[in-house]
Design a protein around this motif. Sequence first.
Motif, PDB file in Angstrom:
ATOM      1  N   ALA A  81       0.829  -1.196   0.000  1.00 34.18           N
ATOM      2  CA  ALA A  81       0.000   0.000   0.000  1.00 34.18           C
ATOM      3  C   ALA A  81       0.870   1.255   0.000  1.00 34.18           C
ATOM      4  CB  ALA A  81      -0.929  -0.012   1.206  1.00 34.18           C
ATOM      5  N   ARG A  82       1.940   1.215   0.774  1.00 37.46           N
ATOM      6  CA  ARG A  82       2.855   2.355   0.795  1.00 37.46           C
ATOM      7  C   ARG A  82       3.509   2.540  -0.578  1.00 37.46           C
ATOM      8  NH1 ARG A  82       7.668   3.739   5.191  1.00 37.46           N
ATOM      9  NH2 ARG A  82       8.690   5.352   3.943  1.00 37.46           N
ATOM     10  N   LYS A  83       3.869   1.450  -1.211  1.00 34.96           N
ATOM     11  CA  LYS A  83       4.467   1.514  -2.546  1.00 34.96           C
ATOM     12  C   LYS A  83       3.541   2.246  -3.521  1.00 34.96           C
ATOM     13  CE  LYS A  83       6.276  -2.346  -3.945  1.00 34.96           C
ATOM     14  NZ  LYS A  83       6.314  -3.764  -4.396  1.00 34.96           N
ATOM     15  N   VAL A  84       2.264   1.924  -3.450  1.00 30.98           N
ATOM     16  CA  VAL A  84       1.290   2.543  -4.345  1.00 30.98           C
ATOM     17  C   VAL A  84       1.068   4.010  -3.981  1.00 30.98           C
ATOM     18  CG1 VAL A  84      -1.134   2.476  -5.078  1.00 30.98           C
ATOM     19  CG2 VAL A  84       0.177   0.347  -4.895  1.00 30.98           C
TER      20      VAL A  84
ATOM     21  N   THR B 147       1.748   7.234  -6.326  1.00 28.37           N
ATOM     22  CA  THR B 147       0.688   8.218  -6.542  1.00 28.37           C
ATOM     23  C   THR B 147       1.181   9.622  -6.225  1.00 28.37           C
ATOM     24  OG1 THR B 147      -0.971   6.546  -5.959  1.00 28.37           O
ATOM     25  CG2 THR B 147      -1.676   8.844  -5.907  1.00 28.37           C
ATOM     26  N   ALA B 148       1.958   9.757  -5.159  1.00 29.67           N
ATOM     27  CA  ALA B 148       2.500  11.065  -4.795  1.00 29.67           C
ATOM     28  C   ALA B 148       3.393  11.615  -5.901  1.00 29.67           C
ATOM     29  CB  ALA B 148       3.282  10.965  -3.486  1.00 29.67           C
ATOM     30  N   VAL B 149       4.223  10.753  -6.460  1.00 32.70           N
ATOM     31  CA  VAL B 149       5.098  11.177  -7.559  1.00 32.70           C
ATOM     32  C   VAL B 149       4.266  11.567  -8.778  1.00 32.70           C
ATOM     33  CG1 VAL B 149       6.849  10.398  -9.201  1.00 32.70           C
ATOM     34  CG2 VAL B 149       7.051   9.813  -6.772  1.00 32.70           C
ATOM     35  N   ARG B 150       3.272  10.750  -9.102  1.00 37.85           N
ATOM     36  CA  ARG B 150       2.452  10.973 -10.298  1.00 37.85           C
ATOM     37  C   ARG B 150       1.688  12.286 -10.223  1.00 37.85           C
ATOM     38  NH1 ARG B 150      -0.549  12.469 -13.459  1.00 37.85           N
ATOM     39  NH2 ARG B 150      -1.881  11.388 -14.954  1.00 37.85           N
ATOM     40  N   PHE B 151       1.197  12.646  -9.025  1.00 41.07           N
ATOM     41  CA  PHE B 151       0.343  13.829  -8.904  1.00 41.07           C
ATOM     42  C   PHE B 151       1.027  15.004  -8.200  1.00 41.07           C
ATOM     43  CE2 PHE B 151      -2.648  10.390  -9.608  1.00 41.07           C
ATOM     44  CZ  PHE B 151      -3.575  10.961 -10.481  1.00 41.07           C
ATOM     45  N   GLY B 152       2.304  14.866  -7.879  1.00 38.41           N
ATOM     46  CA  GLY B 152       3.041  15.990  -7.326  1.00 38.41           C
ATOM     47  C   GLY B 152       2.772  16.282  -5.864  1.00 38.41           C
TER      48      GLY B 152
ATOM     49  N   THR C   9       2.652 -11.327  -3.256  1.00 36.08           N
ATOM     50  CA  THR C   9       2.196 -10.073  -2.654  1.00 36.08           C
ATOM     51  C   THR C   9       2.919  -8.880  -3.266  1.00 36.08           C
ATOM     52  OG1 THR C   9       1.847 -11.260  -0.574  1.00 36.08           O
ATOM     53  CG2 THR C   9       1.888  -8.856  -0.460  1.00 36.08           C
ATOM     54  N   SER C  10       4.229  -8.957  -3.305  1.00 31.68           N
ATOM     55  CA  SER C  10       5.022  -7.829  -3.800  1.00 31.68           C
ATOM     56  C   SER C  10       4.855  -7.634  -5.300  1.00 31.68           C
ATOM     57  CB  SER C  10       6.504  -8.027  -3.452  1.00 31.68           C
ATOM     58  OG  SER C  10       6.982  -9.271  -3.940  1.00 31.68           O
ATOM     59  N   GLU C  11       4.698  -8.714  -6.038  1.00 28.82           N
ATOM     60  CA  GLU C  11       4.483  -8.587  -7.487  1.00 28.82           C
ATOM     61  C   GLU C  11       3.159  -7.900  -7.777  1.00 28.82           C
ATOM     62  OE1 GLU C  11       6.892 -12.430  -9.332  1.00 28.82           O
ATOM     63  OE2 GLU C  11       4.857 -12.703  -8.534  1.00 28.82           O
ATOM     64  N   MET C  12       2.118  -8.225  -7.013  1.00 30.98           N
ATOM     65  CA  MET C  12       0.824  -7.560  -7.221  1.00 30.98           C
ATOM     66  C   MET C  12       0.948  -6.084  -6.913  1.00 30.98           C
ATOM     67  SD  MET C  12      -2.305  -7.683  -8.215  1.00 30.98           S
ATOM     68  CE  MET C  12      -3.109  -9.302  -8.125  1.00 30.98           C
ATOM     69  N   GLY C  13       1.660  -5.727  -5.851  1.00 34.15           N
ATOM     70  CA  GLY C  13       1.890  -4.319  -5.554  1.00 34.15           C
ATOM     71  C   GLY C  13       2.616  -3.613  -6.684  1.00 34.15           C
ATOM     72  N   ASP C  14       3.578  -4.286  -7.272  1.00 31.94           N
ATOM     73  CA  ASP C  14       4.316  -3.711  -8.409  1.00 31.94           C
ATOM     74  C   ASP C  14       3.382  -3.438  -9.586  1.00 31.94           C
ATOM     75  OD1 ASP C  14       6.714  -3.817  -7.035  1.00 31.94           O
ATOM     76  OD2 ASP C  14       7.332  -5.732  -7.911  1.00 31.94           O
TER      77      ASP C  14
ATOM     78  N   ILE D 120       0.140  -2.900  -9.567  1.00 30.62           N
ATOM     79  CA  ILE D 120      -0.761  -1.771  -9.319  1.00 30.62           C
ATOM     80  C   ILE D 120       0.003  -0.460  -9.459  1.00 30.62           C
ATOM     81  CG2 ILE D 120      -2.350  -0.706  -7.686  1.00 30.62           C
ATOM     82  CD1 ILE D 120      -3.186  -3.498  -8.751  1.00 30.62           C
ATOM     83  N   ALA D 121       1.199  -0.398  -8.883  1.00 34.37           N
ATOM     84  CA  ALA D 121       1.992   0.829  -8.957  1.00 34.37           C
ATOM     85  C   ALA D 121       2.306   1.201 -10.402  1.00 34.37           C
ATOM     86  CB  ALA D 121       3.270   0.674  -8.145  1.00 34.37           C
ATOM     87  N   GLU D 122       2.553   0.188 -11.216  1.00 33.40           N
ATOM     88  CA  GLU D 122       2.861   0.454 -12.621  1.00 33.40           C
ATOM     89  C   GLU D 122       1.685   1.066 -13.369  1.00 33.40           C
ATOM     90  OE1 GLU D 122       4.042  -3.333 -14.078  1.00 33.40           O
ATOM     91  OE2 GLU D 122       5.984  -3.320 -13.020  1.00 33.40           O
ATOM     92  N   GLN D 123       0.459   0.786 -12.903  1.00 31.82           N
ATOM     93  CA  GLN D 123      -0.734   1.300 -13.579  1.00 31.82           C
ATOM     94  C   GLN D 123      -1.039   2.745 -13.204  1.00 31.82           C
ATOM     95  OE1 GLN D 123      -2.393  -0.511 -15.900  1.00 31.82           O
ATOM     96  NE2 GLN D 123      -0.815  -2.048 -15.556  1.00 31.82           N
ATOM     97  N   ILE D 124      -0.435   3.263 -12.118  1.00 31.81           N
ATOM     98  CA  ILE D 124      -0.741   4.632 -11.676  1.00 31.81           C
ATOM     99  C   ILE D 124      -0.263   5.636 -12.722  1.00 31.81           C
ATOM    100  CG2 ILE D 124      -0.331   6.343  -9.883  1.00 31.81           C
ATOM    101  CD1 ILE D 124      -2.020   3.990  -8.963  1.00 31.81           C
TER     102      ILE D 124
END
Length: 364
Positions: free
Chosen positions: A21-24, A28-33, A353-358, A360-364
């Motif tokens: 969740a923190r990874k995502v 998100t913070a990077v994507r939206f500033g 678990t970690s691959e699924m997080g990756d 989701i993060a890639e889709q942001i």
Amino acid sequence: MRADIIMLPGDGIGPEIVAEARKVLERTAVRFGHEFHFQELLIGGCSIDAYGEPLTEETIERCCRADAVLMGAIGGRVGQSLWYELPPERRPEAGLLRLRKSLRLFCNLRPAKLYSELRNACPLRTEIAERGFDVMMVRELTGGIYFGTHSTEELDGELVATDTLCYRESEIRRIARKAFEIAEKREGRLCSVDKANVLASSRLWRRLLTEEAARYPSVRLSHALVDSTSMQLVRDPAQFDVIVTENMFGDILSDEMAEITGSLGMLPSASLREDSFGLYEPSGGSAPDIAGQNVANPLAAILSAAMLLRYSLNLTTEAECIEEAVEEALRRGFRTRDIAERDSAGGQRVLSTSEMGDRIAEQI
């Protein structure tokens, strides 16, 4: 936006899913500033091991100063953990109850949505799964039997245990108004669940909900008994839009709602107070049997992070971005093992678990 977020990974699979969740959130913070600052603290069994108590005053104080709190899970396997040899007020769950009370988190939101890509994982009849459902559970969180008095004594030569269930009028009206406000923004249907045929507290609950309904003419209020509701949820969950109920009933019914979505790993939650502050956590438990194996489903924790953005930080677009990323990952066939079909020949890929997080993060 700059925001301070406290992370309480907790026990069992908690650290693994909170990390995703923190990874995502970081992506998100990077994507939206935005600028999100994270601090990890202890709660539950790990806090007992470190400090001798499930929640310290310092942790409470730091949570109070934050903009929001994201939690994982607490506790271990009952009967096999030394934590459960302690007095009840020093066990892992006591830390969570104390945190909710200290932070005045009276309203728990648990959305249960059946994603079209997971209909085969739904245990309900095929025709019900095909219809799909999207139900919001509004659970009162700081009253009821969990916060009543508890005692065990010897009476007439045998042990007698007593737990009291108590609700004040102000507590009921407060959660009722929150539920009506949520129903106004959805389909305008609110079902109040109680046990009014037996319990005095439920009769007061029903009376006050009926009175509050006059303030919300656009919402259609209905009443149901908790045993009937538990049956109707597996019979046809789509008949419900918003459900409001007391603490223990909400605890039980929301776990049932999680199961009919296909997995506890898909159910996020938010615990709110009267301002924008909230504590966010997946609705599943600590799952000690799979802890440390990198196989737990992090999607409920990730969706809880999306709720954090929506309700505490008022970042609706960012929250929707995470939710859409989860749906896109599911559409692409990415699954953790709890939601994977037995025959994955249909293009599914079972991820850790970690691959699924990756993904989701890639889709942001």
